[in-house]
Design an enzyme around this catalytic site. Sequence first.
Site, PDB file in Angstrom:
ATOM      1  N   CYS A  38      -7.392  -9.477  10.288  1.00 46.88           N
ATOM      2  CA  CYS A  38      -8.271  -8.353   9.971  1.00 46.88           C
ATOM      3  C   CYS A  38      -9.695  -8.866   9.825  1.00 46.88           C
ATOM      4  O   CYS A  38      -9.982  -9.714   8.959  1.00 46.88           O
ATOM      5  CB  CYS A  38      -7.814  -7.671   8.688  1.00 46.88           C
ATOM      6  SG  CYS A  38      -8.949  -6.386   8.108  1.00 46.88           S
ATOM      7  N   CYS A  46     -13.385  -6.233   2.623  1.00 46.05           N
ATOM      8  CA  CYS A  46     -12.279  -5.506   1.992  1.00 46.05           C
ATOM      9  C   CYS A  46     -11.158  -6.489   1.703  1.00 46.05           C
ATOM     10  O   CYS A  46     -10.725  -7.218   2.603  1.00 46.05           O
ATOM     11  CB  CYS A  46     -11.787  -4.390   2.910  1.00 46.05           C
ATOM     12  SG  CYS A  46     -10.340  -3.505   2.257  1.00 46.05           S
ATOM     13  N   GLN A 100       4.973  10.075   1.172  1.00 47.16           N
ATOM     14  CA  GLN A 100       4.875   8.638   1.357  1.00 47.16           C
ATOM     15  C   GLN A 100       3.894   8.322   2.483  1.00 47.16           C
ATOM     16  O   GLN A 100       3.818   9.028   3.486  1.00 47.16           O
ATOM     17  CB  GLN A 100       6.249   8.049   1.693  1.00 47.16           C
ATOM     18  CG  GLN A 100       7.275   8.178   0.587  1.00 47.16           C
ATOM     19  CD  GLN A 100       7.059   7.196  -0.553  1.00 47.16           C
ATOM     20  OE1 GLN A 100       6.107   6.418  -0.547  1.00 47.16           O
ATOM     21  NE2 GLN A 100       7.942   7.225  -1.535  1.00 47.16           N
ATOM     22  N   GLU A 132      10.656  18.644 -10.249  1.00 49.77           N
ATOM     23  CA  GLU A 132       9.357  17.992 -10.042  1.00 49.77           C
ATOM     24  C   GLU A 132       8.290  18.760 -10.808  1.00 49.77           C
ATOM     25  O   GLU A 132       8.276  19.996 -10.803  1.00 49.77           O
ATOM     26  CB  GLU A 132       9.018  17.972  -8.542  1.00 49.77           C
ATOM     27  CG  GLU A 132       7.615  17.574  -8.187  1.00 49.77           C
ATOM     28  CD  GLU A 132       7.273  16.165  -8.632  1.00 49.77           C
ATOM     29  OE1 GLU A 132       6.222  16.013  -9.288  1.00 49.77           O
ATOM     30  OE2 GLU A 132       8.044  15.228  -8.338  1.00 49.77           O
ATOM     31  N   CYS A 180       9.080   2.111  -6.874  1.00 50.33           N
ATOM     32  CA  CYS A 180       7.949   1.448  -6.220  1.00 50.33           C
ATOM     33  C   CYS A 180       7.368   0.356  -7.101  1.00 50.33           C
ATOM     34  O   CYS A 180       6.320  -0.217  -6.781  1.00 50.33           O
ATOM     35  CB  CYS A 180       6.872   2.465  -5.849  1.00 50.33           C
ATOM     36  SG  CYS A 180       6.173   3.348  -7.258  1.00 50.33           S
TER      37      CYS A 180
END
Length: 381
Positions: free
Chosen positions: A3, A11, A212, A262, A339
């Site tokens: 990158c 970044c 996602q 939810e 996660c």
Amino acid sequence: MQCDYFDAGLCRSCTLMGVAYAQQLAEKDVSVRALLAPFGDSAHWSPPVASSERGFRSKAKMVVGGTMQAPTLGILDGQGRGVDLRGCGVIAPGILAAFPALIAAITQADLEPYDVPSRRGELKHLIVTEAADGALMVRFVVRSEHGLTRVRDTLTRLLDALPRIAVVSVNLLPEHKAVLEGEIEHVLTEQRSLAMRVGDVTLHALPRSFVQTNTAVAGELYRQAAAWVDDVAPTSVCDLYCGVGGFALHVAGAARTVTGVEVSADAIESAELARDALYPSAADRSRVRFVAGDATRWAAAQDALPELAIVNPPRRGLSVELTELLERRGPQSIVYSSCNPQSLARDLAAMPSYRIERARVVDMFPQSQHVEVLTLLTRAP
């Protein structure tokens, strides 16, 4: 993966950039297995689910900087100035290809990028989501009704320039604070949701509902969970933190009732749109219901929980109250998608009656330390 932005120090968001992807995946798998070893036999772990190492992000959240004539899309540097990352290699190619038309629209609409140091300007963020078929949802995050009017006035030109766009919305975020979006959303197109094929189900994403960012790997996550649920063969399932219904709709078998819970009303509306499209008959739809509310409160209010629970909490993990409830009177089986393996390990320690029956690392976030792990938990006799 190489990158230029990373190499130049512009970044550093992808902390594992430059590390061979096979090494990244192997080290994540070893690390998660070691962390969760106290809670089950690692012999029952499946090989990790790999991702494409580039172009996997189907959702780009870009800070808008620069000037009205020359906007930047990317991040802010340490001084609050825009750093342009419109060639970012982890963003889906279809989104990258849309950036020139979106930048032109910013200029045509006279939308002044928000300047953080001076607290002046209008346009804060541009959020672009791409479905597998190439359709786009574009969200402009602005400070005021003035920005909303500017976007509305240029909408026809934008849709002509970028016909792949299905949904355009404007989110109002007047406050000067480090958040992505505000509470008020105006959808400007006739179509309100983006239809996204994920795994074996077409989900419907409203602008403020979470999906996602790695569509291909999310599909494999849902398929793996569905296979484990089918092996357990419960007649009833609850999906806590169900989001837009990815897990719930994948596990909804012909003779199985599913309840998704939810807190986000937008996510529940999205899940109901997907359910109604998947099940045209009212009888089939009645087997799959979605409830807008707090997952812990809903579970506590049930006389008895369904035969299997799916939990997919945010990074902080389950609430203390929910782990206590599941430990005390939870179902025989739980599918836990996490996660954050650290909060998963903490929650497992709080539920000693459950052991890991099966587990699998799912690499939703290549080029970073983040990782998803899917587990099937079984209550010990």
